[in-house]
Design an enzyme around this catalytic site. Structure first.
Site, PDB file in Angstrom:
ATOM      1  N   LYS A  17      -8.125  10.213 -21.716  1.00  0.00           N
ATOM      2  CA  LYS A  17      -7.706  11.609 -21.605  1.00  0.00           C
ATOM      3  C   LYS A  17      -6.785  12.042 -22.748  1.00  0.00           C
ATOM      4  O   LYS A  17      -6.785  13.206 -23.140  1.00  0.00           O
ATOM      5  CB  LYS A  17      -7.012  11.846 -20.258  1.00  0.00           C
ATOM      6  N   HIS A  72      -7.913  17.301  -5.291  1.00  0.00           N
ATOM      7  CA  HIS A  72      -8.542  17.179  -6.599  1.00  0.00           C
ATOM      8  C   HIS A  72     -10.007  16.715  -6.513  1.00  0.00           C
ATOM      9  O   HIS A  72     -10.607  16.410  -7.540  1.00  0.00           O
ATOM     10  CB  HIS A  72      -7.754  16.236  -7.510  1.00  0.00           C
ATOM     11  N   ASN A 109     -15.927  15.436 -19.434  1.00  0.00           N
ATOM     12  CA  ASN A 109     -16.658  14.397 -18.705  1.00  0.00           C
ATOM     13  C   ASN A 109     -17.975  14.144 -19.433  1.00  0.00           C
ATOM     14  O   ASN A 109     -18.889  14.966 -19.370  1.00  0.00           O
ATOM     15  CB  ASN A 109     -16.930  14.822 -17.266  1.00  0.00           C
ATOM     16  N   ARG A 111     -21.529  19.934  -0.557  1.00  0.00           N
ATOM     17  CA  ARG A 111     -21.736  18.489  -0.384  1.00  0.00           C
ATOM     18  C   ARG A 111     -21.549  18.134   1.093  1.00  0.00           C
ATOM     19  O   ARG A 111     -20.430  18.181   1.609  1.00  0.00           O
ATOM     20  CB  ARG A 111     -20.751  17.691  -1.228  1.00  0.00           C
ATOM     21  N   GLN A 114      -5.556  -7.978  31.405  1.00  0.00           N
ATOM     22  CA  GLN A 114      -5.683  -8.220  29.964  1.00  0.00           C
ATOM     23  C   GLN A 114      -6.207  -9.636  29.724  1.00  0.00           C
ATOM     24  O   GLN A 114      -7.064  -9.863  28.871  1.00  0.00           O
ATOM     25  CB  GLN A 114      -4.341  -8.047  29.264  1.00  0.00           C
ATOM     26  N   ASP A 128       9.370 -11.117  19.850  1.00  0.00           N
ATOM     27  CA  ASP A 128       8.840 -11.138  18.484  1.00  0.00           C
ATOM     28  C   ASP A 128       7.925 -12.343  18.388  1.00  0.00           C
ATOM     29  O   ASP A 128       8.227 -13.416  18.926  1.00  0.00           O
ATOM     30  CB  ASP A 128       9.973 -11.258  17.464  1.00  0.00           C
ATOM     31  N   LYS A 158       8.391 -16.679  27.608  1.00  0.00           N
ATOM     32  CA  LYS A 158       7.032 -16.146  27.475  1.00  0.00           C
ATOM     33  C   LYS A 158       6.097 -17.294  27.074  1.00  0.00           C
ATOM     34  O   LYS A 158       5.908 -17.589  25.897  1.00  0.00           O
ATOM     35  CB  LYS A 158       7.003 -15.016  26.449  1.00  0.00           C
ATOM     36  N   HIS A 169       7.306 -16.414  32.565  1.00  0.00           N
ATOM     37  CA  HIS A 169       5.956 -15.865  32.461  1.00  0.00           C
ATOM     38  C   HIS A 169       5.050 -16.959  31.913  1.00  0.00           C
ATOM     39  O   HIS A 169       5.339 -17.567  30.876  1.00  0.00           O
ATOM     40  CB  HIS A 169       5.946 -14.662  31.512  1.00  0.00           C
TER      41      HIS A 169
END
Length: 958
Positions: A119, A238, A294, A348, A546, A649, A712, A741
Site C-alpha cells: 500500500k 470495511h 487492487n 452478496r 448431569q 477451582d 469434591k 460430595h
C-alpha cells in the site's frame, strides 16, 4: 500472438465457476483444483479436469500451495493460470513462478503486483501521478511513537492500516487518543495473522465518505481504459455488502474526475490486464482521495459487466494472449466506446447471521430455490440443495446482480428476486439485504461507509416463519429413517404414565432456607455442626442427571416433583439444582432459559436451600471472566434464589476462588468452598496430593472466609479408609462443617459415606434411587437405611421418598437416548480417574465422532493423557481439557511418542492450547511428563511442556 488451450484456476466457489464459463464459451479447456474439504464442491464438477491440491495441508493453505499448483500445471499441460480474486490473486510469487515455467499468468505483470500489493508503494505511484491522497505516513511506521506523533500532528480520527492489507483486515479506526496504542497493537497482530507481515501505516480518517472504485483494463500495447466507476459504500467493518454501478448518486463532474485520476495512475505505470483503483469521496461531494489499487478482478465486477456489456474475464484472457483492446476479438476502440447503460446492483447472499455479529453459519442446505427473471444474473458457487457449508472458507453462497434503466427500478427488481429465494438449513443475510434496499436513505443515494454501523435497526429480522413445514418434515424423516445422531435407529418407545405428585394446594413447611434467613451464614454454619444427624443434600435436580443423562432433564419434568418433595420431605438440607453444566445444556440442547428454571424452582420450593456449583473465576463457563462479570453473575444468582454457592477451582487454586467467596458473603449467602480430591492419600506411591496438602487447603479456605468446606470427589476415588482419615484430619484442622460430595462409579461410595459418618462428616450428597449409583451419587434411601440404628441416621419419611422415586423411575426412561446405562460398578475408574459427570458426556462425545466402539481405548488414553499432563486434578474445565486431548489422540491414532516428536506440526484442541496458555485455568499445578523427563536427562522434550506455539492456530480435528 499466444494461443491459450487450457486454463487452471487455483480458486474455488463462484469465481472459479465464473472463469470456467468464460473459458467454455471461448473453447478453452479448464482445470479445477480442490482441497480435501472441497471434494464435493460444485466448482470441481464444472471444470473439464479437477485435481487435489495441497494434500495434507489445512483447508485454506491447500489453495495457497504455489509449488503444488505449478506441479499440476506441468503434469497436465496447462498453459495459463487465472487466479480469480482472493487466495493467490495478488501474489507476485505465483506470477513469477508462472513466468519461470513458461505459464501465462492471466493478470497484471509481476512488477504491478509488487507495486500495488504494498500500500505504501501504491501511494508513491499516486503521488507521482499527482492524485489527491489522504494525509498519511511515508511508509510503514517504525514504532508506536511515530503513530502517536502523526495522530497529534493531523488530528483524530486516524486509520491504522496493514501495508499488505485488504478486505478490512489489519485496519483500525481510532477516535480517541487513549485507544491509539491498543488499536496499533491489534492492527499489527491481525496483519501478521492475515498477511504474514505486521507492518502498518497511518492515514488521516475521512469522515463519512463514499467508497468509489474504478474498473481499469489495460493491454500490452499501451492502451488503458476505464469501464466506469462503482459505488461500494454499503460496507460492514470495511467489508463490502452491496455494490452499484455507476455511482449514480454522485455529481457527474466528480465521477468524471475520479475516473480520470484512475486512468492517470494506471497509464503512468503502463498497467496491463484488469485492476481497480479505489477512492474515498468526501461528504461534501467535491473532493476525493486515492486509497489503493487492487491488481485483480473484483467480486463486484458483475455490475460493471451489466452496464457496459463487456465480459471482463474474457477480456482478461484475450489480453493475456496478446490482443490489443482495439482488436476485433475485444472491440474496444477508444474510451468513448464504453457505454454506461442503466444501473446495476449486486447483493452478496451469505450464510452470515446479522443478529449474531454476522457470524457465519454452517450446516447442510436442505432446501434451495433461487430467484431469477428479467434483468437478474446469479453467480453461485456453493448454493444448492444438499450442499454442506463448512467453516473453512468464505460464507458467500451466491451473488445476485440486478440491472434496469434506473436506480429505483433496479432496487425493486432486486427486492423481487430476493423475495423469491428460499434457503433452508443455514441462516442467511437475505432479510438484512432487503432491509437495506428498503431504507429511504439508501434509495436516495445518501449512504456512506459508516451507514450500517450507525443504523443497527437494519439488523432486525422480520417476525415471519419461513415455510416451517419443510424443515419439520425433513427432521421427522431423518429421525424416522436414521434415528438420532450418534444413537442410530430405535423402535418407538412406549412410556409408562408417571406417578402424579400432587401437592399443589399445600404450602411448604418451614425449612433450612428460613433458618438461614433467621440465623445468618455464620450462625447457620454453627447450627450445621451442632446437628447429630447427618444432613442430606439432594442432587436429583442437577448433578445426578448431569452424571447419568448429560444434564438433559427438562424444566417441566423437574417442576412435576420439586414442590411435592419440598412439602413432603422438608428435612432435606438443600437441593443441588443449578450451575455447572445447566447453562451449557439449557442453551445448546433444551432451548431453555436457565434463569427462568431457577426462578420457577424457587417459587415451587421456597423452604429448602438451593445450592449451585460455580467454577471460581470461570463461573459456569470455561474461561476466566473479568471480576465484575463474576460479581454480577453471583449477585444475580443470589437474587434469583441461590442460597449456597459451592465454589471450586479445577486446580484447587484458592486465588481463583477468593473473589467469589467475597461476593457470596457480601450477598449474605453461604460460601461453601470446595477442594477437588484426586489420587489416594493412603497410597505411599502417589504423594503429589497428600493429607497435608488437603488440610492446608482447608485452613487457607477458612481464612479466606468459607462458611463450609466441601470435599469434591468428582470421580468417586475417595475410598472408605481414606475418607475416615481425611475427614478426621479436617475436623481437627478447621472449625467449619465438612460436606462430602462423591460419585458411586467405583461401587464403594456408600461404604465411604458410612466411614465419613463415623469420622464426623456433617453433610453428604445423595440422589433419588432412580437417578443414583452408576456415575451419580449414592441412593438417598439406601444411605438412610444403611444407617439404621445409628444415632446419625437422618429422620425422613421413607415412604414419601419412595413415592417420589417412582416418579423419577418413569421419567428417566424419557432420556434413554442419552442415558449412560452403567448397570454395574466400574472399578476401572480407579485407573482412569474420570469424573462421574464427565463419564457420560465424554462417552456421548466419543459416539458422536465415531469412537463409540473404542470406548475402552478412550478410557485407557484418558489415563495416559492425565499422566502426560502431570497428574492434574480433573474437574471442569481441566477434565474437559484431558477429555478433548484424549479424543484427539484416539481419533487420530496418536501415541504419547507422536505428541513429543510431531507436536510442532499438530493442531491441538483449542481447550488444550488455552489450558497451557492459562486461559481456562493456570497450569501451574500441572507438571507435564515431558518436563519430568527433561529434568532427568531427556532434554530434547523440554519444549513439549505445552503444545508448541506454532500450533496454536485452530483448525478442524483431522
Amino acid at each position: 500472438m499466444k494461443n491459450i488451450r487450457k486454463i487452471l484456476v487455483p480458486n474455488r466457489g463462484e469465481i472459479a465457476i465464473r472463469i470456467f464459463r468464460a473459458c467454455h464459451e471461448m473453447g478453452i479447456r479448464t482445470v479445477a483444483v480442490y482441497s480435501k474439504e472441497d471434494v464435493l464442491s460444485l466448482h470441481r464438477s464444472r471444470a473439464d479436469e479437477a485435481y487435489l491440491v495441497g494434500k495434507g495441508k489445512k483447508p485454506v493453505d491447500a489453495y495457497l500451495d504455489i509449488e503444488d499448483i505449478i506441479r499440476i500445471c506441468k503434469e497436465h499441460d496447462v498453459d495459463a493460470i487465472h487466479p480469480g480474486y482472493g487466495f493467490l490473486s495478488e501474489n507476485a510469487q505465483l506470477a513469477k513462478r508462472c513466468e519461470d515455467e513458461g505459464i501465462i499468468f492471466i493478470g497484471p505483470k509481476v512488477e504491478h503486483l509488487q507495486m500495488f500489493g504494498d500500500k505504501v508503494n501504491a501511494r508513491i505511484q499516486a503521488e507521482r501521478a499527482d492524485i489527491p491522497m489522504i494525509p498519511g505516513t511515508n511508509g510503514a511506521v517504525k514504532d508506536f511513537a511515530e503513530v502517536k506523533a502523526f495522530a497529534e500532528r493531523v488530528g483524530l480520527p486516524v486509520m491504522i492500516k496493514a501495508i499488505n492489507g485488504g478486505g478490512g483486515r489489519g485496519m483500525r479506526r481510532v477516535d480517541r487518543m487513549e485507544d491509539l496504542k491498543e488499536a496499533y497493537d491489534e492492527a499489527r497482530s491481525e496483519a501478521k495473522r492475515a498477511f504474514g507481515d505486521e507492518d502498518v501505516y497511518v492515514e488521516k480518517c475521512i469522515l463519512n465518505p463514499k467508497h468509489i472504485e474504478v474498473q481499469i483494463m489495460g493491454d500490452e500495447h499501451g492502451n488503458v481504459i476505464h469501464l466506469n466507476e462503482r459505488d461500494c459504500s454499503i460496507q460492514r467493518r470495511h467489508q463490502k455488502v452491496i455494490e452499484m454501478a455507476p455511482a449514480w448518486s454522485l455529481p457527474k463532474k466528480l465521477r468524471q474526475n475520479i475516473c480520470a485520476a484512475a486512468l492517470k495512475i494506471m497509464k503512468n505505470v503502463h498497467y496491463v490486464n484488469a485492476g481497480t483503483v479505489e477512492f474515498l469521496a468526501d461528504q461534501d461531494e467535491e473532493h476525493f482521495y486515492f486509497i489503493e489499487v487492487n491488481p485483480r478482478v473484483q467480486v463486484e465486477h458483475t455490475v460493471t459487466e451489466a452496464i457496459t456489456d463487456i465480459d471482463i474475464v474474457k477480456t482478461q484472457i484475450l489480453v493475456a494472449e496478446g490482443h490489443a483492446l482495439s482488436d476485433p476479438e475485444i472491440g474496444i476502440k477508444s474510451q468513448e466506446d464504453i457505454p454506461c447503460n442503466g444501473v446495476a446492483i449486486q447483493c452478496r447472499i451469505t450464510t452470515e447471521d446479522p443478529q449474531n455479529n454476522f457470524m457465519p453459519d454452517t450446516g447442510k442446505i436442505n432446501d434451495y430455490r433461487s430467484g431469477g427473471g428479467p434483468g437478474i444474473r446469479l453467480d453461485a458457487g456453493t448454493a444448492y440443495t444438499g450442499a454442506v457449508i463448512t467453516p473453512y472458507y468464505d460464507s458467500l453462497l451466491v451473488k445476485v446482480t440486478a440491472h434496469a434503466n434506473n436506480a429505483p427500478e433496479t432496487i425493486y427488481r432486486m427486492l423481487r428476486c430476493l423475495d423469491e429465494f428460499r434457503i433452508g438449513g443455514v441462516k442467511t443475510n437475505i432479510y438484512f439485504l432487503k432491509n437495506m434496499l428498503l431504507d429511504k436513505n439508501f434509495q436516495a443515494g445518501c449512504c456512506n461507509v459508516n451507514y450500517i454501523d450507525h443504523h443497527p435497526d437494519l439488523l432486525n429480522a422480520p417476525q415471519v416463519i419461513d415455510e416451517p413445514a419443510a424443515g419439520l418434515l425433513a427432521y421427522i424423516g431423518e429421525v424416522t429413517v436414521n434415528g438420532f445422531h450418534g444413537n442410530g435407529s430405535n423402535p418407538k418407545p412406549r412410556f409408562e404414565t408417571p406417578v402424579k405428585l400432587n401437592a399443589a394446594d399445600e404450602a411448604c413447611p418451614s425449612g433450612t432456607r428460613q433458618l438461614l434467613e433467621e440465623l445468618g451464614p455464620e450462625k447457620f454454619s454453627k447450627w450445621i455442626q451442632d446437628q447429630k444427624q447427618i444432613l442430606l443434600m439432594d442432587t436429583t435436580y442437577r448433578d445426578a442427571h448431569q452424571s447419568l443423562l448429560a444434564t438433559r432433564i427438562r424444566t417441566r419434568d423437574i417442576m412435576q416433583a420439586i414442590h411435592y418433595t419440598a412439602c413432603k420431605v422438608p428435612q432435606i438440607y438443600a437441593f443441588e439444582d443449578w450451575g455447572g453444566a445447566t447453562f451449557d445444556v439449557a442453551y445448546r440442547f433444551l432451548d431453555e432459559d436457565p434463569w427462568e428454571r431457577l426462578r420457577k424452582m424457587r417459587e415451587a420450593a421456597p423452604n429448602i436451600l438451593f445450592q449451585m456449583l460455580t467454577r471460581g473465576a470461570n463461573t459456569v463457563g470455561y474461561t476466566n471472566y473479568p471480576p465484575e462479570v463474576v460479581r454480577q453473575f453471583l449477585a444475580l444468582a443470589a437474587k434469583n434464589g441461590v442460597d449456597v454457592f459451592r465454589i471450586f477451582d479445577c486446580l484447587n487454586q484458592l486465588d481463583h476462588m477468593t473473589l467469589s467467596i467475597d461476593e457470596v458473603r457480601k450477598q449474605g449467602k453461604l460460601a461453601e468452598t470446595a477442594f477437588c480430591y484426586t489420587g489416594d492419600i493412603l497410597d505411599d506411591g502417589r504423594q503429589k496430593y497428600t493429607l497435608k496438602y488437603y488440610t492446608n487447603l482447608a485452613k487457607e479456605m477458612e481464612k479466606a472466609g468459607a462458611n463450609i468446606i466441601a470435599i469434591k470427589d468428582m470421580a468417586g476415588l475417595l475410598k472408605p479408609e481414606a475418607a475416615y482419615t481425611l475427614i478426621s484430619a479436617l475436623k481437627d484442622a478447621v472449625d467449619l462443617p465438612i460436606h462430602l460430595h462423591s460419585h458411586e462409579g467405583g461401587g464403594c461410595t456408600l461404604y465411604t459415606y458410612a466411614k465419613a459418618a463415623e469420622a464426623g462428616v456433617d453433610i453428604v450428597d445423595v440422589a433419588t434411587s432412580a437417578l443414583s449409583n452408576g456415575t451419580s451419587q449414592p441412593s438417598m434411601t439406601a444411605f438412610i437405611q444403611a444407617l439404621s440404628n445409628n444415632p446419625r441416621q437422618p429422620q425422613m419419611d421413607i415412604e414419601e421418598l419412595e413415592t417420589i422415586d417412582r416418579y423419577w423411575q418413569v421419567v428417566r426412561a424419557y432420556y434413554a437416548g442419552v442415558d449412560g446405562k452403567m448397570t454395574s460398578p466400574n472399578t476401572t475408574v480407579f485407573q482412569h480417574e474420570m469424573p462421574g459427570g464427565q463419564y457420560t458426556n465424554l462417552r456421548q462425545q466419543a459416539k458422536g465422532v465415531g469412537l463409540g466402539d473404542r470406548w475402552p481405548e478412550v478410557c485407557r488414553m484418558y489415563a495416559k493423557v492425565n499422566e502426560m499432563f502431570g497428574d492434574v486434578i480433573k474437574v471442569t474445565p481441566s477434565s474437559k481439557v484431558v477429555g478433548d486431548m484424549t479424543l484427539f489422540m484416539v481419533q487420530n491414532n496418536l501415541t504419547e511418542k507422536d505428541i513429543y516428536e510431531r507436536g510442532e506440526t499438530m493442531d491441538f484442541p483449542k481447550s488444550v492450547v488455552d489450558f497451557f496458555d492459562a486461559s481456562s485455568a493456570s497450569p501451574t499445578a500441572a507438571s507435564p511428563r515431558s518436563s519430568r523427563r527433561s529434568s532427568s536427562g531427556a532434554s530434547s522434550h523440554t519444549s513439549r511442556r505445552r503444545p508448541p506455539r506454532s500450533t496454536r492456530r485452530r483448525s478442524r480435528r483431522t
